[in-house]
Design a protein around this motif. Structure first.
Motif, PDB file in Angstrom:
ATOM      1  N   GLY A  18       0.805  -1.224   0.000  1.00  0.00           N
ATOM      2  CA  GLY A  18       0.000   0.000   0.000  1.00  0.00           C
ATOM      3  C   GLY A  18       0.833   1.266   0.000  1.00  0.00           C
ATOM      4  N   ILE A  19       2.127   1.132   0.238  1.00  0.00           N
ATOM      5  CA  ILE A  19       3.021   2.284   0.248  1.00  0.00           C
ATOM      6  C   ILE A  19       3.473   2.653  -1.158  1.00  0.00           C
ATOM      7  CG2 ILE A  19       5.216   3.149   1.182  1.00  0.00           C
ATOM      8  CD1 ILE A  19       4.979   1.080   3.393  1.00  0.00           C
ATOM      9  N   PRO A 123      -1.063  -2.485  13.532  1.00  0.00           N
ATOM     10  CA  PRO A 123      -0.242  -2.138  12.370  1.00  0.00           C
ATOM     11  C   PRO A 123       1.192  -2.649  12.533  1.00  0.00           C
ATOM     12  CG  PRO A 123      -1.364  -0.196  13.268  1.00  0.00           C
ATOM     13  CD  PRO A 123      -1.481  -1.275  14.274  1.00  0.00           C
ATOM     14  N   SER A 124       1.781  -3.093  11.409  1.00  0.00           N
ATOM     15  CA  SER A 124       3.160  -3.569  11.460  1.00  0.00           C
ATOM     16  C   SER A 124       3.737  -3.645  10.053  1.00  0.00           C
ATOM     17  CB  SER A 124       3.249  -4.931  12.157  1.00  0.00           C
ATOM     18  OG  SER A 124       2.475  -5.904  11.486  1.00  0.00           O
ATOM     19  N   GLY A 330     -11.831  14.570   9.224  1.00  0.00           N
ATOM     20  CA  GLY A 330     -12.939  14.046   8.417  1.00  0.00           C
ATOM     21  C   GLY A 330     -12.491  13.315   7.176  1.00  0.00           C
ATOM     22  N   LEU A 331     -11.209  13.203   6.955  1.00  0.00           N
ATOM     23  CA  LEU A 331     -10.673  12.493   5.787  1.00  0.00           C
ATOM     24  C   LEU A 331     -10.250  11.088   6.178  1.00  0.00           C
ATOM     25  CD1 LEU A 331      -8.326  15.272   4.308  1.00  0.00           C
ATOM     26  CD2 LEU A 331     -10.666  14.724   3.589  1.00  0.00           C
ATOM     27  N   THR A 332     -10.282  10.178   5.212  1.00  0.00           N
ATOM     28  CA  THR A 332      -9.682   8.874   5.435  1.00  0.00           C
ATOM     29  C   THR A 332      -8.162   9.024   5.366  1.00  0.00           C
ATOM     30  OG1 THR A 332      -9.589   8.249   3.094  1.00  0.00           O
ATOM     31  CG2 THR A 332     -11.649   7.779   4.295  1.00  0.00           C
ATOM     32  N   SER A 333      -7.461   7.991   5.780  1.00  0.00           N
ATOM     33  CA  SER A 333      -6.000   8.037   5.730  1.00  0.00           C
ATOM     34  C   SER A 333      -5.504   8.241   4.299  1.00  0.00           C
ATOM     35  CB  SER A 333      -5.413   6.747   6.309  1.00  0.00           C
ATOM     36  OG  SER A 333      -5.742   6.614   7.668  1.00  0.00           O
ATOM     37  N   ASP A 334      -6.100   7.515   3.353  1.00  0.00           N
ATOM     38  CA  ASP A 334      -5.688   7.655   1.949  1.00  0.00           C
ATOM     39  C   ASP A 334      -5.998   9.051   1.414  1.00  0.00           C
ATOM     40  OD1 ASP A 334      -4.548   5.076   0.958  1.00  0.00           O
ATOM     41  OD2 ASP A 334      -6.445   4.294   1.695  1.00  0.00           O
ATOM     42  N   GLY A 351      -1.987   5.067   7.421  1.00  0.00           N
ATOM     43  CA  GLY A 351      -1.830   4.034   8.438  1.00  0.00           C
ATOM     44  C   GLY A 351      -2.372   2.688   8.015  1.00  0.00           C
ATOM     45  N   ASN A 352      -3.413   2.678   7.171  1.00  0.00           N
ATOM     46  CA  ASN A 352      -4.002   1.412   6.760  1.00  0.00           C
ATOM     47  C   ASN A 352      -3.115   0.623   5.800  1.00  0.00           C
ATOM     48  OD1 ASN A 352      -5.233   3.849   5.256  1.00  0.00           O
ATOM     49  ND2 ASN A 352      -5.515   2.185   3.778  1.00  0.00           N
ATOM     50  N   ALA A 353      -2.019   1.230   5.323  1.00  0.00           N
ATOM     51  CA  ALA A 353      -1.050   0.471   4.531  1.00  0.00           C
ATOM     52  C   ALA A 353      -0.372  -0.598   5.380  1.00  0.00           C
ATOM     53  CB  ALA A 353       0.011   1.404   3.944  1.00  0.00           C
TER      54      ALA A 353
END
Length: 391
Positions: A18-19, A123-124, A330-334, A351-353
């Motif tokens: 995802g990065i 996360p990791s 109010g935004l998602t991480s992406d 962060g969700n990556a």
């Protein structure tokens, strides 16, 4: 012939990191300040480079033994003993690998396959899930919680373990959160695991980068040492990312199994890098500590800046990342990361990556210069202010 059909399904169906897309984007942009790459901005200490250069000038360009030069393994053994009170026999309990990443890969390939489960706290580091999946084993994710400062607890571990559990990954100090585990926090986990037939894979690549609390290895608990593999390396603490050198320490039976895979797939780690690492372990404590002091200074600046702009961030005591919460925007991480990159030319990573439970957070790396950190914080503050004004 459909070539896609020739690819194993567990490889074909694994999404790319995802990065990756963010680094692809900055390749098309000018003047971007990157807080995204987990790589020291320091150059490898001079005497390490000099040792590598000298080894080339002397013509030391041949294979080492499969496990790495004994001289290097002896230095690793001494280093771990004086730093973390870990004792390993350099002859049969240490293998030198191509970065810590190879250590993770061959450990999992030696231990698990179809029908087995690997517990991965998130996360990791993104490689854990991929390397597990490529073996045919099943990754079982533990969603660490912000209210626990993203630390592993027995409660979470109990919920994840089944009769199929073969390996538990312990990723501390943590990438991306900067969380650590103290001896007091590890003790109940050790007690819980000591009678379980589970191998512990302890990724300690950031062990030197600890602030305020000295790193404690889970392998320092004698009751579980024999079933713990310690992964470490030179990339982060010694600023040697491009040298590609790591190591794994553990019981001779486990190391011997990993060595078989290493023999067939890799042969040996880079010779020049091994000579450099010997010098680093012998004579670079002061250089490492100077880098740690500078990271600590940057850490405090970045942490305070995020909290002051209203992006709540717990204090990370390890690695070189902060993990602020951006839900208040109010935004998602992406969305946050994409807009910040396009509008302010600042690269941070969603962060969700690093796992679904990282949603609502971003990772920012402080392994860059203080000047760039100060400018980046100014731009992020401006970006956050604009968002809040329009809400």
């Amino acid at each position: 012939m459909m070539l896609e059909d020739m690819i194993k399904s567990n490889v074909r169906n694994m999404p790319p990191s995802g990065i990756r897309k963010y680094f692809d984007l900055i390749n098309e942009m000018d003047d971007v300040i990157s807080l995204g790459v987990g790589e020291p901005d320091f150059v490898t200490p001079w005497n390490i480079r000099e040792a590598g250069i000298y080894s080339l000038e002397k013509g030391h360009t041949h294979y080492s033994s499969n496990a790495g030069f004994l001289e290097l393994r002896e230095e690793i053994s001494d280093y771990l003993d004086r730093k973390y009170c870990l004792k390993y026999d350099p002859k049969d309990q240490i293998i030198v690998t191509v970065g810590g990443s190879e250590g993770i890969d061959i450990a999992l390939r030696a231990l698990v396959g179809p029908g087995d489960e690997v517990i991965i706290p998130e996360p990791s580091f993104v490689a854990y899930k991929g390397c597990t999946t490529f073996t045919g084993a099943t990754p079982v994710v533990i969603n660490l919680r912000a209210e626990d400062q993203f630390k592993l607890t027995v409660e979470l571990l109990e919920e994840a373990i089944t009769e199929k559990t073969k390996v538990l990954i312990v990723p501390f100090p943590n990438n991306p959160t900067g969380a650590i585990m103290t001896r007091e926090e590890l003790e109940p986990i050790v007690k819980f695991l000591e009678d379980k037939n589970i191998i512990i894979l302890s990724d300690e690549i950031y062990s030197e980068l600890s602030y305020g609390e000295k790193h404690v290895s889970i392998a320092s608990f004698p009751e579980i040492k024999d079933k713990t593999l310690v992964i470490n390396g030179f990339s982060k603490a010694f600023a040697m990312t491009g040298w590609r050198l790591g190591y794994v320490c553990g019981h001779p039976i486990l190391i011997d199994a990993m060595k078989k895979i290493h023999q067939y797939a890799i042969m040996s780690s880079p010779t020049t890098a091994q000579y450099g690492a010997i010098e680093g372990l012998r004579n670079c404590d002061d250089d490492v500590q100077e880098m740690v002091r500078e990271y600590n200074r940057r850490r405090r600046v970045m942490l305070n800046a995020f909290n002051e702009m209203g992006l709540e961030c717990f204090e990370p005591l390890g690695a070189f990342y902060v993990f602020p919460c951006i839900e208040s925007t109010g935004l998602t991480s992406d969305e946050f990361c994409e807009k910040l990159l396009l509008e302010e030319k600042i690269l941070v990573v969603p962060g969700n990556a690093f796992g679904d439970c990282g949603s609502g957070f971003i990772r920012a790396c402080y392994a860059t210069s203080m000047d760039e950190i100060m400018e980046a914080m100014k731009r992020i503050k401006r970006f956050v202010s604009k968002i809040k004004e329009t809400k």
